[in-house]
Motif scaffolding. Structure first.
Motif, PDB file in Angstrom:
ATOM      1  N   LEU A 139      -8.084  52.194 204.017  1.00 52.06           N
ATOM      2  CA  LEU A 139      -7.345  53.087 203.209  1.00 52.06           C
ATOM      3  C   LEU A 139      -5.650  52.506 203.072  1.00 52.06           C
ATOM      4  CD1 LEU A 139      -7.100  55.565 201.541  1.00 52.06           C
ATOM      5  CD2 LEU A 139      -6.655  56.663 203.768  1.00 52.06           C
ATOM      6  N   HIS A 140      -5.028  52.677 201.571  1.00 51.05           N
ATOM      7  CA  HIS A 140      -3.329  52.015 201.574  1.00 51.05           C
ATOM      8  C   HIS A 140      -2.585  53.646 201.521  1.00 51.05           C
ATOM      9  CE1 HIS A 140      -0.551  49.004 201.030  1.00 51.05           C
ATOM     10  NE2 HIS A 140       0.735  50.547 200.440  1.00 51.05           N
ATOM     11  N   SER A 141      -2.420  54.300 202.756  1.00 55.07           N
ATOM     12  CA  SER A 141      -0.652  55.130 202.268  1.00 55.07           C
ATOM     13  C   SER A 141       0.508  55.048 201.340  1.00 55.07           C
ATOM     14  CB  SER A 141      -0.689  55.704 203.654  1.00 55.07           C
ATOM     15  OG  SER A 141       0.472  56.726 204.189  1.00 55.07           O
ATOM     16  N   THR A 142       0.353  55.783 200.568  1.00 59.88           N
ATOM     17  CA  THR A 142       1.568  55.952 199.794  1.00 59.88           C
ATOM     18  C   THR A 142       2.348  56.575 199.913  1.00 59.88           C
ATOM     19  OG1 THR A 142       0.401  57.925 197.713  1.00 59.88           O
ATOM     20  CG2 THR A 142       0.277  55.494 197.503  1.00 59.88           C
ATOM     21  N   VAL A 143       2.536  57.860 201.191  1.00 58.73           N
ATOM     22  CA  VAL A 143       3.603  58.364 202.039  1.00 58.73           C
ATOM     23  C   VAL A 143       4.073  57.288 202.421  1.00 58.73           C
ATOM     24  CG1 VAL A 143       3.997  60.019 203.831  1.00 58.73           C
ATOM     25  CG2 VAL A 143       2.446  60.269 202.408  1.00 58.73           C
ATOM     26  N   TRP A 144       3.334  56.232 203.467  1.00 60.24           N
ATOM     27  CA  TRP A 144       3.890  55.422 204.480  1.00 60.24           C
ATOM     28  C   TRP A 144       4.400  53.918 203.667  1.00 60.24           C
ATOM     29  CZ3 TRP A 144       6.770  58.377 207.153  1.00 60.24           C
ATOM     30  CH2 TRP A 144       6.143  59.697 207.633  1.00 60.24           C
ATOM     31  N   ASP A 145       3.277  53.636 202.775  1.00 60.06           N
ATOM     32  CA  ASP A 145       3.406  52.284 201.708  1.00 60.06           C
ATOM     33  C   ASP A 145       3.106  51.139 202.728  1.00 60.06           C
ATOM     34  OD1 ASP A 145       3.569  50.317 200.350  1.00 60.06           O
ATOM     35  OD2 ASP A 145       5.722  49.511 200.272  1.00 60.06           O
ATOM     36  N   ARG A 146       1.663  51.535 203.372  1.00 57.72           N
ATOM     37  CA  ARG A 146       1.103  50.694 204.571  1.00 57.72           C
ATOM     38  C   ARG A 146      -0.177  50.923 204.643  1.00 57.72           C
ATOM     39  NH1 ARG A 146       0.873  52.733 209.097  1.00 57.72           N
ATOM     40  NH2 ARG A 146       2.454  54.699 210.022  1.00 57.72           N
ATOM     41  N   PRO A 147      -1.065  50.284 204.569  1.00 59.71           N
ATOM     42  CA  PRO A 147      -2.962  50.909 205.407  1.00 59.71           C
ATOM     43  C   PRO A 147      -3.029  52.258 206.889  1.00 59.71           C
ATOM     44  CG  PRO A 147      -2.433  48.147 205.116  1.00 59.71           C
ATOM     45  CD  PRO A 147      -1.027  48.962 204.981  1.00 59.71           C
ATOM     46  N   VAL A 148      -3.658  52.832 206.410  1.00 64.31           N
ATOM     47  CA  VAL A 148      -3.685  53.536 207.815  1.00 64.31           C
ATOM     48  C   VAL A 148      -5.152  53.221 208.405  1.00 64.31           C
ATOM     49  CG1 VAL A 148      -1.884  55.545 206.348  1.00 64.31           C
ATOM     50  CG2 VAL A 148      -4.661  55.928 206.296  1.00 64.31           C
ATOM     51  N   GLU A 149      -4.700  53.754 210.159  1.00 67.96           N
ATOM     52  CA  GLU A 149      -6.008  53.130 210.879  1.00 67.96           C
ATOM     53  C   GLU A 149      -6.857  54.682 210.836  1.00 67.96           C
ATOM     54  OE1 GLU A 149      -4.593  51.564 214.203  1.00 67.96           O
ATOM     55  OE2 GLU A 149      -4.025  49.622 213.430  1.00 67.96           O
ATOM     56  N   GLY A 150      -6.565  55.733 210.390  1.00 65.39           N
ATOM     57  CA  GLY A 150      -6.918  56.984 210.789  1.00 65.39           C
ATOM     58  C   GLY A 150      -6.425  57.841 211.516  1.00 65.39           C
ATOM     59  N   ALA A 151      -5.718  57.613 212.489  1.00 64.88           N
ATOM     60  CA  ALA A 151      -5.010  58.442 213.286  1.00 64.88           C
ATOM     61  C   ALA A 151      -3.625  58.610 213.120  1.00 64.88           C
ATOM     62  CB  ALA A 151      -4.454  57.616 215.047  1.00 64.88           C
ATOM     63  N   GLU A 152      -3.115  58.619 211.679  1.00 72.04           N
ATOM     64  CA  GLU A 152      -2.180  59.095 211.155  1.00 72.04           C
ATOM     65  C   GLU A 152      -2.665  60.109 211.075  1.00 72.04           C
ATOM     66  OE1 GLU A 152      -1.765  54.609 210.667  1.00 72.04           O
ATOM     67  OE2 GLU A 152      -3.693  55.753 210.648  1.00 72.04           O
ATOM     68  N   LEU A 153      -3.492  60.531 209.887  1.00 74.25           N
ATOM     69  CA  LEU A 153      -4.358  61.563 209.200  1.00 74.25           C
ATOM     70  C   LEU A 153      -4.562  62.782 210.055  1.00 74.25           C
ATOM     71  CD1 LEU A 153      -6.401  59.267 207.466  1.00 74.25           C
ATOM     72  CD2 LEU A 153      -4.059  59.517 206.648  1.00 74.25           C
ATOM     73  N   ASP A 154      -3.050  63.305 210.844  1.00 77.33           N
ATOM     74  CA  ASP A 154      -3.768  64.165 211.539  1.00 77.33           C
ATOM     75  C   ASP A 154      -2.918  65.816 210.606  1.00 77.33           C
ATOM     76  OD1 ASP A 154      -1.017  63.902 211.289  1.00 77.33           O
ATOM     77  OD2 ASP A 154      -1.115  63.526 213.981  1.00 77.33           O
ATOM     78  N   GLY A 155      -2.914  66.703 210.400  1.00 76.30           N
ATOM     79  CA  GLY A 155      -1.940  67.342 210.509  1.00 76.30           C
ATOM     80  C   GLY A 155      -0.856  67.675 209.848  1.00 76.30           C
TER      81      GLY A 155
END
Length: 367
Positions: free
Chosen positions: A239-255
């Protein structure tokens, strides 16, 4: 070529197996009648949408399926976004049931909620909580700010904003040709006026509030409390985040991520460029009831000179199953093989030809 043409044209088969990317757009693709044909023709679509609808109903007390079946237009953010989220998750399930599995997923604005769901980073219950609770807060925020699409790249847009940077920002970075400005309406009007005089494309975006800018800051505290219990996990599909412009590992997707998702710029163009920078060809499939991002992806493909193609799943007011099967044909022609046994169950019925009367006489005449 029209949007409808591009959605149903079989492309040339790319060299080698392409990387397949699911793209989930944000708000704006909804239309009255969307999904009705797929609810009747696809058991996978109906079952997945019903699961999402049950999660939304637990949050808000109404069902997205009932809204799809209604002739009333979706207008409020707290109705549009949960309904689109359920639709996108169900549509992705159809593609995957046909054996078209993505190698990467990219979400755009609120489309990141469906992207995280399909990637496995959020389950349906938590994703519904994100889209529903945030939607209520955005509705209560009211009509604040404005958004304008302008025919400028990011650097040019920032130069145009200049001294208005405290109240206006480049909120959506779709391609090197188009940017969406977000912020104070009067300040944007002062920015847009000279651009129009120069012949630059400028169009106001019909939204109830200005997202991806400072106008949404008032919901930060409330959203943090509303999403404090959200559970996230590592995505099963990259999953590539368009907020941070990088792949995310899951821990970033908190509230807190889902506040940044609505406050920070959408870096979609950079996410697409990162895919095109690879050596392998690529196919982008837009998971949406109507294409919003195909043209932006096409711009990036043209600029990069890459062996890639963009495919729209559905087109507004076009036969849904027929359009989706044509899109599948485009993906197959580009180099990805579906599970034909699964696709066969979705085949369109063809009426058998009637037996024509031959009109030959066999009556025996008496002698």
């Amino acid at each position: 070529m029209t949007v409808a043409d591009s959605a149903t044209t079989i492309t040339d088969r790319l060299d080698g197996p392409p990387r397949l990317v699911f793209v989930f757009p944000g708000q704006g693709a909804q239309w009255v009648g969307m999904g009705r044909e797929l609810l009747e023709s696809s058991a996978v679509f109906a079952e997945t949408l019903d699961a999402c609808a049950a999660a939304v109903e637990a949050e808000l007390g109404w069902s997205p399926r009932r809204r799809l079946e209604s002739d009333a237009a979706l207008s409020a953010v707290d109705e549009i976004q949960p309904t689109l989220w359920a639709f996108q998750v169900a549509l992705a399930a159809v593609w995957r049931d046909w054996g078209i599995e993505p190698d990467l997923i990219i979400g755009h604005s609120m489309g990141e909620i469906a992207a995280a769901t399909v990637a496995g980073a959020l389950d349906i219950t938590d994703a519904a909580a994100v889209v529903c609770r945030r939607g209520l807060l955005l509705k209560d925020l009211g009509a604040v700010g404005a958004m304008w699409a302008v025919g400028l790249g990011e650097k040019q847009a920032e130069e145009a904003i200049a001294e208005h940077a405290g109240s206006v920002c480049a909120g959506v970075l779709n391609s090197d040709r188009f940017t969406v400005l977000s912020g104070d309406p009067e300040a944007i009007a002062r920015i847009v006026e000279p651009l129009r005089e120069r012949g630059v494309f400028c169009r106001r975006v019909a939204v109830g509030y200005a997202s991806h800018g400072p106008q949404v800051e008032p919901i930060r505290a409330g959203l943090g409390k509303a999403l404090a219990g959200i559970t996230h996990r590592p995505p099963r599909i990259p999953l590539h985040s368009t907020v941070w412009d990088r792949p995310v590992e899951g821990a970033e997707l908190d509230g807190s991520y889902w506040m940044e998702n609505v406050r920070r710029p959408v870096r979609f163009a950079a996410a697409v460029r990162s895919v095109l920078s690879g050596a392998e060809p690529a196919v982008f499939v837009e998971i949406s009831p109507h294409p919003l991002l195909v043209s932006a992806v096409d711009d990036a493909i043209e600029a990069a000179g890459s062996a890639a193609t963009a495919v729209a799943s559905l087109v507004r007011r076009q036969p849904e199953l027929e359009t989706l099967l044509a899109a599948l044909g485009s993906v197959y022609a580009a180099g990805r093989d579906p599970d034909w046994a699964r696709v066969a169950t979705a085949a369109l019925p063809v009426p058998l030809p009637a037996q024509p009367w031959q009109q030959r006489r066999f009556w025996v005449e008496p002698r």
